[in-house]
Write a protein that holds these residues in place. Structure first.
Motif, PDB file in Angstrom:
ATOM      1  N   UNK A  62       0.845  -1.194   0.000  1.00  0.00           N
ATOM      2  CA  UNK A  62       0.000   0.000   0.000  1.00  0.00           C
ATOM      3  C   UNK A  62       0.871   1.231   0.000  1.00  0.00           C
ATOM      4  N   UNK A  63       0.591   2.164  -0.926  1.00  0.00           N
ATOM      5  CA  UNK A  63       1.310   3.429  -0.995  1.00  0.00           C
ATOM      6  C   UNK A  63       0.754   4.353   0.067  1.00  0.00           C
ATOM      7  N   UNK A 119     -10.201  -3.795 -19.702  1.00  0.00           N
ATOM      8  CA  UNK A 119      -9.457  -4.256 -20.875  1.00  0.00           C
ATOM      9  C   UNK A 119      -7.954  -4.083 -20.680  1.00  0.00           C
ATOM     10  N   UNK A 120      -7.549  -3.266 -19.713  1.00  0.00           N
ATOM     11  CA  UNK A 120      -6.129  -3.092 -19.394  1.00  0.00           C
ATOM     12  C   UNK A 120      -5.589  -4.252 -18.558  1.00  0.00           C
ATOM     13  N   UNK A 121      -6.524  -5.061 -17.981  1.00  0.00           N
ATOM     14  CA  UNK A 121      -6.107  -6.173 -17.128  1.00  0.00           C
ATOM     15  C   UNK A 121      -6.308  -5.905 -15.649  1.00  0.00           C
ATOM     16  N   UNK A 122      -6.554  -4.652 -15.269  1.00  0.00           N
ATOM     17  CA  UNK A 122      -6.817  -4.327 -13.867  1.00  0.00           C
ATOM     18  C   UNK A 122      -8.231  -4.749 -13.483  1.00  0.00           C
ATOM     19  N   UNK A 123      -8.459  -4.837 -12.170  1.00  0.00           N
ATOM     20  CA  UNK A 123      -9.741  -5.297 -11.652  1.00  0.00           C
ATOM     21  C   UNK A 123     -10.386  -4.164 -10.854  1.00  0.00           C
ATOM     22  N   UNK A 124     -11.632  -3.821 -11.199  1.00  0.00           N
ATOM     23  CA  UNK A 124     -12.373  -2.812 -10.448  1.00  0.00           C
ATOM     24  C   UNK A 124     -13.360  -3.508  -9.522  1.00  0.00           C
ATOM     25  N   UNK A 125     -13.282  -3.203  -8.231  1.00  0.00           N
ATOM     26  CA  UNK A 125     -14.208  -3.750  -7.252  1.00  0.00           C
ATOM     27  C   UNK A 125     -15.028  -2.585  -6.705  1.00  0.00           C
ATOM     28  N   UNK A 126     -16.329  -2.642  -6.905  1.00  0.00           N
ATOM     29  CA  UNK A 126     -17.208  -1.524  -6.565  1.00  0.00           C
ATOM     30  C   UNK A 126     -18.127  -1.890  -5.397  1.00  0.00           C
ATOM     31  N   UNK A 165      -2.555  -6.241  -6.184  1.00  0.00           N
ATOM     32  CA  UNK A 165      -2.262  -5.127  -5.275  1.00  0.00           C
ATOM     33  C   UNK A 165      -3.216  -3.971  -5.550  1.00  0.00           C
ATOM     34  N   UNK A 166      -3.749  -3.364  -4.479  1.00  0.00           N
ATOM     35  CA  UNK A 166      -4.618  -2.200  -4.629  1.00  0.00           C
ATOM     36  C   UNK A 166      -3.773  -1.009  -5.078  1.00  0.00           C
ATOM     37  N   UNK A 167      -4.091  -0.469  -6.251  1.00  0.00           N
ATOM     38  CA  UNK A 167      -3.344   0.657  -6.796  1.00  0.00           C
ATOM     39  C   UNK A 167      -4.034   1.991  -6.546  1.00  0.00           C
TER      40      UNK A 167
END
Length: 268
Positions: free
Chosen positions: A14-15, A94-101, A118-120
Motif C-alpha cells: 500500500x502506498x 481491458x487493461x487487465x486491472x480489476x475494479x471492485x465496486x 495489489x490495490x493501486x
C-alpha cells in the motif's frame, strides 16, 4: 500512553495515503456465499470471447484474452470480497486491472487492483465502463434511460447490433469498423478497431433492418409495445424517421420505439 501502530497485513502493498481494502467495512452474508464462490470458479477459466485488441503495426492487430490473474483471484478469495453484502460490481478492465465496486446507501467506493493483486487506486464514485471491459459480477442490473433510447434511435440505421449488458448502464451498438457506447448522460462515444465483450443474451436487437415489420401504422391506433421486456397496451401519438420510429403513450409513459417493438392490437 503511546499509541500502538497497526502493521499492514503481509502480502498487501500500500502506498502512503492510499485507501486499502481494510478501510472498507466488511460484512458477511452467509446466504449468498455458496453462489458467489461458484462464480469465482467460473471466472477463473479462460475467457475465449474477445476482449482486448492491441495494435502491433499500422496494418496488423492481435487479440488477447481477458482473464482474471491468479493473484487477483487469490485477492478476492483471501479478503472474502465477494462475501461483502455491500459489493455492487466487479469488472475486469481491458487493461487487465480489476475494479471492485461497493455501494453504501447512495454512495459508491471503488478500488482498482492490478494484475499482481495489489490495490493501486481508490475512488469515491462509480467508474464508467467501456465496451471492451468484462463485467464478471453484478448485484443489480441497470436500465437505460429515455435520453439514451433517443440517442440510439438517431443512429439505428447505422448499426447492425444493439447490446444491453447486465450490470452496465451503457447501451452498446455495433457498427462497421467501430463500437458505439451511449452513456446515461446521452454522450455517444465511438471506439474504432475494437470489439465489445458481451454474451449472446445481451443482444437486444440484431439487425435493425431485419427487425422492421411490414405493417402500416397510423396516429391514434391502439398498439402493443415492448418495454423493459414487458408488453403494454398504448396509443400511437407520432410516427417519424420514415416510419421506423413510433412514439406511443402507455402506462402514463410517453416513449419512442423501434418499429419492431410495436404491434397492432388484434381485434377479438
Amino acid at each position: 500512553m503511546a499509541r500502538r501502530k497497526t502493521r499492514p497485513q503481509k502480502g498487501i502493498n500500500q502506498i502512503e495515503g492510499q485507501m486499502s481494502l481494510w478501510d472498507i467495512k466488511i460484512t458477511i452474508n452467509d446466504v449468498s456465499v455458496t453462489k458467489i464462490k461458484e462464480n469465482i470458479t467460473e471466472i477463473s477459466n479462460p475467457i475465449t470471447r474477445l476482449s482486448l485488441v492491441e495494435e502491433v503495426t499500422k496494418s496488423e492487430k492481435v487479440q488477447k484474452e481477458l482473464i482474471l490473474t491468479d493473484k487477483q483471484q487469490r485477492f478476492l478469495e483471501k479478503n472474502k470480497v465477494m462475501e461483502n453484502e455491500s459489493l455492487s460490481r466487479i469488472t475486469l478492465l481491458c487493461s487487465g486491472s480489476l475494479l471492485v465496486e461497493f455501494i453504501f446507501g447512495e454512495n459508491y467506493k471503488t478500488i482498482c487492483i492490478n494484475k499482481d493483486g495489489v490495490i493501486e487506486l481508490s475512488y469515491d464514485k462509480r467508474i464508467a465502463l467501456v465496451p471492451m471491459d468484462k463485467i464478471i459480477y453484478y448485484k443489480d442490473d441497470m436500465k437505460p434511460n429515455e435520453l439514451q433510447e433517443e440517442k440510439l434511435l438517431a443512429i439505428q440505421d447505422k448499426v447492425t447490433k444493439v447490446l444491453k449488458r447486465k450490470g452496465d448502464e451503457n447501451i452498446i451498438a455495433i457498427a462497421a469498423g467501430k463500437v458505439i457506447s451511449i452513456n446515461k448522460q446521452g454522450w455517444v462515444l465511438e471506439y474504432k478497431g475494437v470489439q465489445a465483450v458481451y454474451d449472446e443474451e445481451d443482444v437486444r436487437v440484431k439487425t435493425a433492418a431485419d427487425e422492421i415489420i411490414n405493417e402500416d401504422f397510423k396516429v391514434g391506433e391502439s398498439v402493443e409495445v415492448e418495454f423493459n421486456k414487458k408488453i403494454y397496451k398504448g396509443v400511437i401519438t407520432r410516427i417519424y424517421n420514415g416510419g421506423d420510429t413510433i412514439n406511443c403513450i402507455f402506462d402514463n409513459k410517453h416513449t419512442a420505439f423501434y418499429r419492431s417493438k410495436v404491434k397492432k392490437v388484434k381485434c377479438s
